[in-house]
Design a protein around this motif. Structure first.
Motif, PDB file in Angstrom:
ATOM      1  N   GLU A   4       6.584  -4.469   7.604  1.00  0.00           N
ATOM      2  CA  GLU A   4       6.725  -3.112   8.221  1.00  0.00           C
ATOM      3  C   GLU A   4       6.561  -1.786   7.026  1.00  0.00           C
ATOM      4  OE1 GLU A   4      11.103  -2.716   7.286  1.00  0.00           O
ATOM      5  OE2 GLU A   4      11.525  -3.699   8.613  1.00  0.00           O
ATOM      6  N   LYS A   5       6.193  -0.816   7.761  1.00  0.00           N
ATOM      7  CA  LYS A   5       4.935   0.623   7.567  1.00  0.00           C
ATOM      8  C   LYS A   5       6.514   1.734   7.403  1.00  0.00           C
ATOM      9  CE  LYS A   5       0.706  -0.093   8.558  1.00  0.00           C
ATOM     10  NZ  LYS A   5      -0.594  -0.186   9.604  1.00  0.00           N
ATOM     11  N   ILE A   9       6.829  13.107  -0.617  1.00  0.00           N
ATOM     12  CA  ILE A   9       6.861  12.124   0.918  1.00  0.00           C
ATOM     13  C   ILE A   9       6.078  10.389   0.945  1.00  0.00           C
ATOM     14  CG2 ILE A   9       6.714  12.409   3.174  1.00  0.00           C
ATOM     15  CD1 ILE A   9       7.340  14.622   3.470  1.00  0.00           C
ATOM     16  N   PHE A  10       6.874   9.847   0.648  1.00  0.00           N
ATOM     17  CA  PHE A  10       5.956   8.623   0.487  1.00  0.00           C
ATOM     18  C   PHE A  10       5.612   7.464   1.672  1.00  0.00           C
ATOM     19  CE2 PHE A  10       7.504   9.693  -4.137  1.00  0.00           C
ATOM     20  CZ  PHE A  10       5.897   9.401  -4.845  1.00  0.00           C
ATOM     21  N   LYS A  11       4.387   7.374   1.848  1.00  0.00           N
ATOM     22  CA  LYS A  11       3.882   6.172   3.170  1.00  0.00           C
ATOM     23  C   LYS A  11       4.119   5.005   2.366  1.00  0.00           C
ATOM     24  CE  LYS A  11       2.395   9.880   6.358  1.00  0.00           C
ATOM     25  NZ  LYS A  11       1.241   9.527   7.162  1.00  0.00           N
ATOM     26  N   VAL A  12       4.430   3.835   2.673  1.00  0.00           N
ATOM     27  CA  VAL A  12       4.382   2.617   2.306  1.00  0.00           C
ATOM     28  C   VAL A  12       4.106   1.238   2.978  1.00  0.00           C
ATOM     29  CG1 VAL A  12       5.464   0.773   0.588  1.00  0.00           C
ATOM     30  CG2 VAL A  12       6.224   2.802   0.161  1.00  0.00           C
ATOM     31  N   HIS A  13       3.516   0.713   3.329  1.00  0.00           N
ATOM     32  CA  HIS A  13       3.276  -1.037   3.925  1.00  0.00           C
ATOM     33  C   HIS A  13       3.762  -1.750   2.676  1.00  0.00           C
ATOM     34  CE1 HIS A  13       0.144  -3.396   6.402  1.00  0.00           C
ATOM     35  NE2 HIS A  13       1.412  -3.860   6.625  1.00  0.00           N
ATOM     36  N   LEU A  14       4.610  -2.461   3.660  1.00  0.00           N
ATOM     37  CA  LEU A  14       5.262  -3.937   2.902  1.00  0.00           C
ATOM     38  C   LEU A  14       4.014  -4.999   3.166  1.00  0.00           C
ATOM     39  CD1 LEU A  14       7.032  -5.336   0.538  1.00  0.00           C
ATOM     40  CD2 LEU A  14       8.834  -5.669   2.220  1.00  0.00           C
ATOM     41  N   LYS A  15       2.834  -5.473   2.792  1.00  0.00           N
ATOM     42  CA  LYS A  15       2.641  -5.993   2.526  1.00  0.00           C
ATOM     43  C   LYS A  15       3.012  -7.550   3.048  1.00  0.00           C
ATOM     44  CE  LYS A  15      -1.932  -5.643   2.645  1.00  0.00           C
ATOM     45  NZ  LYS A  15      -2.980  -4.919   1.621  1.00  0.00           N
ATOM     46  N   LYS A  16       3.652  -8.103   1.962  1.00  0.00           N
ATOM     47  CA  LYS A  16       3.948  -9.463   1.351  1.00  0.00           C
ATOM     48  C   LYS A  16       4.931  -9.212   0.203  1.00  0.00           C
ATOM     49  CE  LYS A  16       0.235 -11.909   0.121  1.00  0.00           C
ATOM     50  NZ  LYS A  16      -0.796 -13.209  -0.190  1.00  0.00           N
ATOM     51  N   GLU A  65      14.016   1.085  -5.586  1.00  0.00           N
ATOM     52  CA  GLU A  65      15.104   1.060  -4.454  1.00  0.00           C
ATOM     53  C   GLU A  65      14.462   1.615  -3.461  1.00  0.00           C
ATOM     54  OE1 GLU A  65      16.325   1.183  -8.835  1.00  0.00           O
ATOM     55  OE2 GLU A  65      15.461   2.067  -7.083  1.00  0.00           O
ATOM     56  N   LYS A  66      13.598   2.327  -2.525  1.00  0.00           N
ATOM     57  CA  LYS A  66      13.491   2.259  -1.675  1.00  0.00           C
ATOM     58  C   LYS A  66      13.003   1.309  -0.730  1.00  0.00           C
ATOM     59  CE  LYS A  66      15.069   6.740  -1.513  1.00  0.00           C
ATOM     60  NZ  LYS A  66      16.142   7.526  -0.082  1.00  0.00           N
ATOM     61  N   VAL A  67      11.945   0.171  -0.878  1.00  0.00           N
ATOM     62  CA  VAL A  67      11.345  -0.764  -0.741  1.00  0.00           C
ATOM     63  C   VAL A  67      12.488  -2.236  -0.883  1.00  0.00           C
ATOM     64  CG1 VAL A  67       9.583  -2.533  -1.278  1.00  0.00           C
ATOM     65  CG2 VAL A  67       9.210  -0.021  -1.676  1.00  0.00           C
ATOM     66  N   VAL A  68      13.629  -1.742  -1.150  1.00  0.00           N
ATOM     67  CA  VAL A  68      14.990  -3.158  -0.554  1.00  0.00           C
ATOM     68  C   VAL A  68      14.865  -2.879   0.530  1.00  0.00           C
ATOM     69  CG1 VAL A  68      16.354  -3.390  -1.425  1.00  0.00           C
ATOM     70  CG2 VAL A  68      15.447  -3.357  -3.571  1.00  0.00           C
ATOM     71  N   ASP A  92       1.257  -1.211   0.252  1.00  0.00           N
ATOM     72  CA  ASP A  92       0.196   0.129   0.113  1.00  0.00           C
ATOM     73  C   ASP A  92       0.596   1.144  -0.179  1.00  0.00           C
ATOM     74  OD1 ASP A  92      -2.148  -1.922   0.444  1.00  0.00           O
ATOM     75  OD2 ASP A  92      -2.246  -2.019   2.611  1.00  0.00           O
ATOM     76  N   PHE A  93       0.594   2.298  -0.454  1.00  0.00           N
ATOM     77  CA  PHE A  93       1.104   3.775  -1.042  1.00  0.00           C
ATOM     78  C   PHE A  93       0.270   4.450  -0.845  1.00  0.00           C
ATOM     79  CE2 PHE A  93       1.308   2.633  -5.246  1.00  0.00           C
ATOM     80  CZ  PHE A  93       0.570   3.439  -5.693  1.00  0.00           C
ATOM     81  N   GLU A  94       1.374   5.943  -0.512  1.00  0.00           N
ATOM     82  CA  GLU A  94       0.143   6.538  -0.062  1.00  0.00           C
ATOM     83  C   GLU A  94       1.678   8.395  -0.380  1.00  0.00           C
ATOM     84  OE1 GLU A  94      -3.347   9.649   1.495  1.00  0.00           O
ATOM     85  OE2 GLU A  94      -2.251   7.792   2.954  1.00  0.00           O
TER      86      GLU A  94
END
Length: 564
Positions: free
Chosen positions: A217-218, A240-247, A208-211, A175-177
């Motif tokens: 993790e949020k 500015i990005f807020k990310v939720h790594l779900k899977k 690369e920021k998700v790696v 999920d991202f915003e």
């Protein structure tokens, strides 16, 4: 009917003076009376029963003249055009009444637009670069890369059970915003978005920021949009990005062996399948090279040809291309406003580009037709039979469908185009790529007569003025069926872009190269026969004139038309 005179009254326009004798016009008057009498009420007679003589005495002897003219006009005009030997290209025909009476019959003048006169010289020895009709060699590395791509397409998606950090090549469900300048980023929010890390699908730096992050993790991060970003309002902006790594998921790619070949093709061994891929890739590359050479030839023909193109041809092609453009957008889930925004352009710019392309396409078509005429190039029954067999045996068409296609005039013109371009390629001069670029227009420099047309096509004010004039008129072109595949049509269509209606501004435009059909299938459906897709065509709907003879169009006149 008698054709009294034929006079040229303008560029590509002729005035035909036509007479219909009193006998033929008298017969038309009787038909007009019988058609109209049912609605006529006259004192002393039941409705529809008044004799013609009484009706003419009551309303005037010219009461049926207009209807009689509408009846006799189409056939008279068609015969006059046939006798004149002219080739009409427009349904819009100006009709002027000269005289009409029972005693003398009908006399009228019709101003028609005809196929333009075309001149072209020095079309042999055109310069082309690096052309070869031989099948290019395909390296083993390319075959293996294609196999890897097909294997990845047939991979299973597996969710990682073992906890580890995300890395390039993983599929991340997120999920991202995003926010910019304190406000939400337009289309910069999504839930359960599956992103392949390292694919370059999102703006540089995002993946690369998700790696390095783990499931559940949020996190958030800053990211600056490049100064050359396609969307002007985001260039150089900090988001500015807020990310939720779900899977985190990975691709379980199948092993490339004989079993793999059996699963994705009709072949029983990997060796056979690799040879099939080699031939298909080679043929696709050969066809691509051939198309590039045809484009080189076409550009030079457009410069060489001397022709004053009637507005109707430009207007017709422009409207066709505009319709194709909007249909192409719709097929991608886009509307015009979204397309213009994501490509940082305006409708005016799009129209000007399509207008210029329309003029170019017509010049090329007319040039090819003229070369074919000068060289005696024709489409033979053997040519049509060959294409018919390719469709039935190579493309799997039914014989009925293939017959319908090959009988269509547009298809025949496509075959003529191909034969003429092949003739020009065989009679061309092979040069290096550098020499070709520097001299591709050299032939046009020796042709001063076409400079006026070439200048007009590059002068912005002139183009805008003509475009405004053309698009303001009603579209009188023949409508085509929505699935019409225009066989052999010159020029390329404007690309409609790769963004979808709900596309995120984070996403980059697709840079994936086109891959030739390589026989990859989920099961054994690969075909060993390959025929170029440009051999396909559907019948296009035709339209004849059908307006009243008292207006510009004529009453159902079905004169010969040249479709450009």
């Amino acid at each position: 009917m008698s054709l009294k005179s034929v006079d040229k009254v303008g560029s590509n326009q002729y005035a035909l003076e036509v007479e219909v004798d009193s006998n033929a016009f008298g017969a038309a008057l009787e038909k007009a009376y019988r058609k109209k009498v049912k609605s006529i009420s006259l004192p002393g007679f039941r409705k529809g029963k008044a004799p013609r003589a009484f009706v003419e005495r009551y309303y005037g002897e010219n009461v049926f003249f207009e209807e009689a003219t509408n009846i006799v006009y189409p056939d008279a005009l068609n015969k006059a055009v046939e006798e004149s030997g002219l080739f009409v290209i427009d349904d819009e025909i100006k009709f002027d009444l000269i005289d009409v009476s029972k005693e003398k019959g009908l006399a009228f003048k019709a101003v028609i637009t005809v196929k333009p006169e075309v001149k072209i010289e020095n079309y042999k020895g055109l310069k082309i670069s690096g052309y070869s009709d031989k099948a290019p060699k395909v390296a083993e590395k390319e075959i293996n890369e294609e196999l890897s791509r097909i294997a990845e397409q047939n991979a299973r998606i597996v969710t990682l059970e073992k906890e580890r950090a995300a890395k390039l090549g993983d599929l991340a469900l997120i999920d991202f915003e995003g926010t910019v300048d304190g406000g939400p980023l337009e289309d910069g929010k999504a839930k359960d978005f599956l992103l392949k890390l390292g694919s370059g699908q999102f703006v540089a730096g995002f993946e690369e920021k998700v790696v390095g992050h783990k499931v559940s993790e949020k996190f958030e991060f800053d990211l600056k949009f490049p100064s050359d970003y396609p969307l002007a309002y985001l260039r150089g902006k900090m988001a500015i990005f807020k990310v939720h790594l779900k899977k985190i998921q990975v691709l379980d790619v199948p092993k490339i062996d004989d079993e793999f070949a059996k699963d994705v093709s009709e072949f029983d061994s990997l060796g056979e399948y690799k040879e099939f891929l080699r031939k298909n890739i080679s043929e696709a590359r050969r066809l691509e090279n051939h198309q590039k050479t045809e484009d080189e030839i076409s550009r030079q023909l457009a410069d060489l040809v001397e022709v004053d193109i009637p507005d109707v041809l430009i207007r017709r092609r422009f409207h066709d291309n505009m319709r194709d453009f909007t249909e192409q957008l719709a097929s991608k889930g886009l509307d015009t406003e979204v397309y213009l925004k994501y490509n940082n352009t305006t409708m005016k710019d799009v129209e000007m580009q399509i207008f210029s392309r329309s003029v170019y396409q017509i010049r090329v078509v007319l040039a090819i037709e003229k070369v074919a005429e000068l060289e005696g190039i024709t489409v033979t029954p053997e040519d049509i039979e060959s294409k018919f067999r390719q469709m039935v045996e190579g493309l799997g068409y039914s014989e009925e469908k293939a017959k319908l296609i090959t009988q269509n005039p547009d298809f025949v013109m496509g075959v003529l185009r191909t034969k003429t371009l092949d003739f020009l390629i065989k009679n061309s001069t092979k040069v290096s790529f550098k020499d070709s670029n520097s001299s591709s227009n050299s032939s046009s420099k020796t042709k001063g007569k076409e400079s006026k047309t070439k200048k007009a096509s590059t002068d912005q004010k002139s183009k805008e003025s003509k475009l405004k004039k053309l698009v303001s008129k009603s579209d009188v072109s023949a409508k085509k069926s929505s699935d019409n595949a225009k066989f052999g049509e010159e020029g390329e269509k404007i690309a409609a872009g790769s963004a979808s209606k709900k596309a995120s501004p984070l996403k980059k435009a697709s840079t994936a190269k086109k891959t030739p059909a390589t026989g990859a299938r989920t099961k054994k459906t690969a075909s060993k026969n390959s025929v170029s897709s440009k051999e396909k065509s559907n019948a296009a709907a035709k339209k004849g004139a059908s307006t009243s003879a008292s207006s510009k169009g004529g009453s159902g006149a079905t004169t010969n038309h040249q479709k450009i």
